[in-house]
Design a protein around this motif. Structure first.
Motif, PDB file in Angstrom:
ATOM      1  N   PRO A 439     -59.258   4.960 -10.345  1.00  0.00           N
ATOM      2  CA  PRO A 439     -57.897   5.742 -10.248  1.00  0.00           C
ATOM      3  C   PRO A 439     -57.277   6.504 -11.357  1.00  0.00           C
ATOM      4  O   PRO A 439     -57.602   6.286 -12.502  1.00  0.00           O
ATOM      5  N   LEU A 440     -56.409   7.529 -11.037  1.00  0.00           N
ATOM      6  CA  LEU A 440     -55.898   8.535 -12.206  1.00  0.00           C
ATOM      7  C   LEU A 440     -56.839   9.552 -12.411  1.00  0.00           C
ATOM      8  O   LEU A 440     -56.827  10.151 -13.339  1.00  0.00           O
ATOM      9  N   THR A 441     -57.984   9.801 -11.603  1.00  0.00           N
ATOM     10  CA  THR A 441     -59.143  10.781 -11.901  1.00  0.00           C
ATOM     11  C   THR A 441     -59.547  11.397 -10.659  1.00  0.00           C
ATOM     12  O   THR A 441     -59.038  11.004  -9.514  1.00  0.00           O
ATOM     13  N   SER A 442     -59.854  12.542 -10.531  1.00  0.00           N
ATOM     14  CA  SER A 442     -60.149  13.349  -9.303  1.00  0.00           C
ATOM     15  C   SER A 442     -61.126  12.364  -8.457  1.00  0.00           C
ATOM     16  O   SER A 442     -61.236  12.616  -7.257  1.00  0.00           O
ATOM     17  N   GLY A 443     -62.089  11.747  -9.007  1.00  0.00           N
ATOM     18  CA  GLY A 443     -63.153  11.179  -7.954  1.00  0.00           C
ATOM     19  C   GLY A 443     -62.473  10.269  -7.393  1.00  0.00           C
ATOM     20  O   GLY A 443     -62.873   9.944  -6.109  1.00  0.00           O
ATOM     21  N   PHE A 444     -61.406   9.526  -7.643  1.00  0.00           N
ATOM     22  CA  PHE A 444     -60.555   8.381  -7.006  1.00  0.00           C
ATOM     23  C   PHE A 444     -59.985   9.217  -5.747  1.00  0.00           C
ATOM     24  O   PHE A 444     -60.139   8.815  -4.626  1.00  0.00           O
ATOM     25  N   THR A 445     -59.291  10.229  -6.131  1.00  0.00           N
ATOM     26  CA  THR A 445     -58.635  10.987  -5.077  1.00  0.00           C
ATOM     27  C   THR A 445     -59.588  11.573  -4.040  1.00  0.00           C
ATOM     28  O   THR A 445     -59.251  11.613  -2.877  1.00  0.00           O
ATOM     29  N   ALA A 446     -60.664  12.124  -4.476  1.00  0.00           N
ATOM     30  CA  ALA A 446     -61.410  12.711  -3.447  1.00  0.00           C
ATOM     31  C   ALA A 446     -62.431  11.865  -2.573  1.00  0.00           C
ATOM     32  O   ALA A 446     -62.389  11.898  -1.457  1.00  0.00           O
ATOM     33  N   LYS A 447     -62.564  10.715  -3.183  1.00  0.00           N
ATOM     34  CA  LYS A 447     -63.173   9.602  -2.232  1.00  0.00           C
ATOM     35  C   LYS A 447     -62.278   9.101  -1.388  1.00  0.00           C
ATOM     36  O   LYS A 447     -62.398   8.758  -0.160  1.00  0.00           O
ATOM     37  N   PHE A 448     -61.083   8.824  -1.840  1.00  0.00           N
ATOM     38  CA  PHE A 448     -59.919   8.475  -0.935  1.00  0.00           C
ATOM     39  C   PHE A 448     -59.655   9.506   0.312  1.00  0.00           C
ATOM     40  O   PHE A 448     -59.736   9.003   1.733  1.00  0.00           O
ATOM     41  N   ALA A 449     -59.821  10.760   0.056  1.00  0.00           N
ATOM     42  CA  ALA A 449     -59.416  11.691   1.104  1.00  0.00           C
ATOM     43  C   ALA A 449     -60.704  11.698   1.941  1.00  0.00           C
ATOM     44  O   ALA A 449     -60.580  11.812   3.182  1.00  0.00           O
ATOM     45  N   VAL A 450     -61.851  11.551   1.733  1.00  0.00           N
ATOM     46  CA  VAL A 450     -63.007  11.414   2.508  1.00  0.00           C
ATOM     47  C   VAL A 450     -63.137  10.300   3.216  1.00  0.00           C
ATOM     48  O   VAL A 450     -63.171  10.262   4.506  1.00  0.00           O
ATOM     49  N   PHE A 451     -63.043   9.173   2.603  1.00  0.00           N
ATOM     50  CA  PHE A 451     -62.982   7.860   3.281  1.00  0.00           C
ATOM     51  C   PHE A 451     -61.629   7.670   4.425  1.00  0.00           C
ATOM     52  O   PHE A 451     -62.087   7.299   5.511  1.00  0.00           O
ATOM     53  N   ALA A 452     -60.643   8.370   4.183  1.00  0.00           N
ATOM     54  CA  ALA A 452     -59.730   8.432   4.917  1.00  0.00           C
ATOM     55  C   ALA A 452     -59.946   9.214   6.242  1.00  0.00           C
ATOM     56  O   ALA A 452     -59.546   8.917   7.421  1.00  0.00           O
ATOM     57  N   ALA A 453     -60.527  10.407   6.020  1.00  0.00           N
ATOM     58  CA  ALA A 453     -61.172  11.300   7.183  1.00  0.00           C
ATOM     59  C   ALA A 453     -62.039  10.416   8.013  1.00  0.00           C
ATOM     60  O   ALA A 453     -62.016  10.732   9.308  1.00  0.00           O
ATOM     61  N   ALA A 454     -62.933   9.815   7.594  1.00  0.00           N
ATOM     62  CA  ALA A 454     -63.867   9.093   8.043  1.00  0.00           C
ATOM     63  C   ALA A 454     -63.499   7.918   8.979  1.00  0.00           C
ATOM     64  O   ALA A 454     -63.882   7.717  10.108  1.00  0.00           O
ATOM     65  N   LEU A 455     -62.398   7.262   8.397  1.00  0.00           N
ATOM     66  CA  LEU A 455     -61.818   5.971   9.102  1.00  0.00           C
ATOM     67  C   LEU A 455     -61.008   6.697  10.501  1.00  0.00           C
ATOM     68  O   LEU A 455     -61.085   6.068  11.465  1.00  0.00           O
ATOM     69  N   GLU A 456     -60.355   7.890  10.240  1.00  0.00           N
ATOM     70  CA  GLU A 456     -59.563   8.531  11.405  1.00  0.00           C
ATOM     71  C   GLU A 456     -60.606   8.660  12.177  1.00  0.00           C
ATOM     72  O   GLU A 456     -60.150   8.731  13.704  1.00  0.00           O
ATOM     73  N   ASP A 457     -61.802   9.149  11.970  1.00  0.00           N
ATOM     74  CA  ASP A 457     -62.497   9.606  13.056  1.00  0.00           C
ATOM     75  C   ASP A 457     -63.627   8.706  13.531  1.00  0.00           C
ATOM     76  O   ASP A 457     -64.657   8.837  14.314  1.00  0.00           O
ATOM     77  N   GLY A 458     -63.241   7.381  13.329  1.00  0.00           N
ATOM     78  CA  GLY A 458     -63.795   6.314  14.068  1.00  0.00           C
ATOM     79  C   GLY A 458     -65.207   5.868  13.288  1.00  0.00           C
ATOM     80  O   GLY A 458     -66.197   5.209  13.554  1.00  0.00           O
ATOM     81  N   MET A 459     -65.227   5.975  11.955  1.00  0.00           N
ATOM     82  CA  MET A 459     -66.492   5.548  11.048  1.00  0.00           C
ATOM     83  C   MET A 459     -66.332   4.464  10.151  1.00  0.00           C
ATOM     84  O   MET A 459     -66.838   4.454   9.023  1.00  0.00           O
TER      85      MET A 459
END
Length: 535
Positions: A439-459
């Motif tokens: 957290p507090l780095t771009s890597g955390f925000t990027a992974k959170f954004a990608v994983f949240a999109a995957a969860l929303e799409d049933g993965m």
């Protein structure tokens, strides 16, 4: 009997020059850069090429900003061969910004006296003679010495600058291509300069040339796969345009064998460029053997171009058939994350470790690319921006740790580095934590954004696997940090070179953007989600 041919007026396709101005500026100035290389005396080329390249990137960025500021809708131009839409504009901006940092690393002549690129061993001898003195030029003409007039300081080979611009132009075309043939041509335009750039290292030339040959041979195979896949898809759909392929996927009465076979071959070519396992075999050797500034350019910009193309192909052309290909890409993403995380643990060379880190991150990016939603697109685009700047700064730091043989990339040479250079160790620690997704780095925000999109799409199962892979991969980042801070430095350990202005600017740019995107990512996420693909 005579036939009189009636003249048919040639219909010129409409061209929106404002939309493609950034691309035209980059490719046009690349041609001018070649003329500079051909006609200017050798000792004048470096300052002119550096200035020309930086002006090109700034000019293309301004043109992009002016066009994007008008809030345009997605359009196609050049006979529908190029699509300029919000994702294209975001990817173009990302590529130009990353290319700016890469060019600063490439142009630096302070870290490596005379620059990192020299044409021959004789040129190296001309820069630093026996005992470290600048000898090598006694009794020989300027051209024989290989760097300029007698009163000039040694300079680097400058062919790398037009190569960089041509590769960048190919990448920009690749992410905007609206048909498979344009994408294939762009793939070759971006690849051929990179093959040459990988073999231009001044030190460890045999390793560098071996890397270039491996990259070329494997890249030729990947291009062949892509072209064969293009042919099969044309046989299925009767077209190479993405929107028309999408229509054929829905309505065509033909067997899906051609479609699925063509898509499989096409994906192999795309995954190769993105360093997605198991199509990653070139990545560790090329990252290690290429000059480090070129490695930074490849690691950042080629990843953006590859996944920009993957996003467009999957979303525009094959989005409606995702239930047929998603299972295969699940397996590819899992393989990439596993290969990157597990084999990365065994690496003893810093550049090879970052290469396997790139393979693991490619698996994370593929999860976002498979999410056929607006959130999937915006998360993947943000991830590309964040990963690119972090990686660029990492390779900038690697170039500063040196011994008598050049860069000290073996992990054992990094022991106790914090005692020799606390600032450099702190910067590297921050960047490694960003790659790990703290957290507090771009890597955390990027992974959170990608994983949240995957969860929303049933993965959800794939996200769980990705979290486990992230935890495993974090180990080899932390291993480097522990080595730097909790080991005693060897007496004959490497020195940390004081960076020049160009390298300092590149590293600072990467660190600041990594920090800003971790703390206030809203602006970048909003731009990444400004709209979808045209078609």
């Amino acid at each position: 009997m005579s036939f009189i041919a009636q003249a048919v007026p040639l219909e010129v396709p409409p061209i929106d020059y404002g939309a493609i101005a950034p691309l035209l500026i980059v490719l046009g100035m690349a041609c001018i850069s070649v003329l500079v290389e051909a006609f200017l005396p050798r000792h004048q080329r470096w300052p002119v090429q550096v200035a020309l390249t930086l002006v090109t990137l700034v000019g293309a960025g301004l043109a992009l900003g002016l066009y994007a500021g008008t809030g345009p809708d997605g359009i196609t131009t050049l006979a529908d061969a190029v699509a300029v839409d919000p994702p294209t504009l975001f990817l173009w901006g990302t590529l130009l910004a990353l290319a700016l940092g890469s060019v600063l690393l490439i142009a630096d002549r302070s870290v490596e006296p005379g620059g990192a690129f020299l044409a021959s061993a004789e040129s190296r001898a001309a820069v630093v003679g026996v005992g470290g003195s600048r000898a090598g030029g006694v009794g020989r003409s300027a051209e024989e010495r290989g760097y300029g007039s007698p009163d000039q300081a040694p300079t680097m080979q400058t062919e790398v600058f037009p190569f960089t611009l041509f590769a960048l132009g190919g990448m920009m075309t690749f992410v905007a291509a609206n048909d498979l043939l344009t994408m294939f041509i762009a793939l070759e335009v971006l690849s051929l300069p990179l093959y040459l750039m990988c073999g231009l290292a001044r030190r460890r030339r045999l390793l560098s040339q071996e890397a270039a040959v491996k990259y070329f041979l494997l890249g030729a195979f990947a291009s062949a796969f892509f072209l064969y896949g293009l042919a099969l898809i044309y046989g299925y759909a009767g077209t190479i345009r993405f929107p028309e392929i999408a229509d054929s996927v829905v309505a065509s009465p033909m067997s899906d064998a051609l479609l699925l076979g063509g898509l499989a071959l096409l994906v192999v070519g795309l995954m190769f460029k993105g360093s997605v396992g198991p199509f990653h075999t070139w990545t560790p050797d090329v990252y290690q053997g290429a000059p480090t500034p070129v490695t930074a350019f490849m690691a950042a910009c080629t990843k953006v171009a590859a996944f920009g193309g993957i996003l467009r192909v999957l979303h525009v052309a094959f989005g409606d058939s995702r239930w047929e290909w998603r299972g295969v890409l699940w397996a590819v993403a899992i393989a990439s994350m596993a290969i990157g995380a597990v084999i990365g643990l065994t690496q003893t060379d810093v550049k090879r470790m970052v290469a396997y880190s790139s393979v693991a991150h490619a698996g994370f990016l593929l999860i976002g690319a498979m999410s056929i939603t607006e959130q999937g697109v915006s998360g993947t685009l943000f991830y590309l921006l964040a990963y690119g700047f972090t990686t660029l700064a990492v390779f900038g730091v690697i170039s500063l740790v040196r011994d008598a043989d050049g860069e000290a990339t073996h992990l054992s040479r990094w022991a106790g580095l914090a005692k020799r250079s606390p600032v450099l160790a702190a910067v590297m620690t921050f960047l490694l934590l960003a790659l790990a997704g703290i957290p507090l780095t771009s890597g955390f925000t990027a992974k959170f954004a990608v994983f949240a999109a995957a969860l929303e799409d049933g993965m959800a199962p794939l996200v769980v696997i990705a979290l486990v892979a992230s935890a495993v991969a974090a180990f080899f980042y932390i291993r480097v940090i522990v080595l730097m801070y909790f080991s005693e430095p060897a007496e004959d350990g490497p020195a940390v070179t004081v960076p020049g202005a160009f390298t300092t600017a590149a590293i600072t740019l990467g660190v600041l953007i990594t920090l800003v995107l971790g703390i206030v990512p809203t602006l970048a996420l909003g731009w990444a989600g400004a709209g979808g693909f045209v078609g």
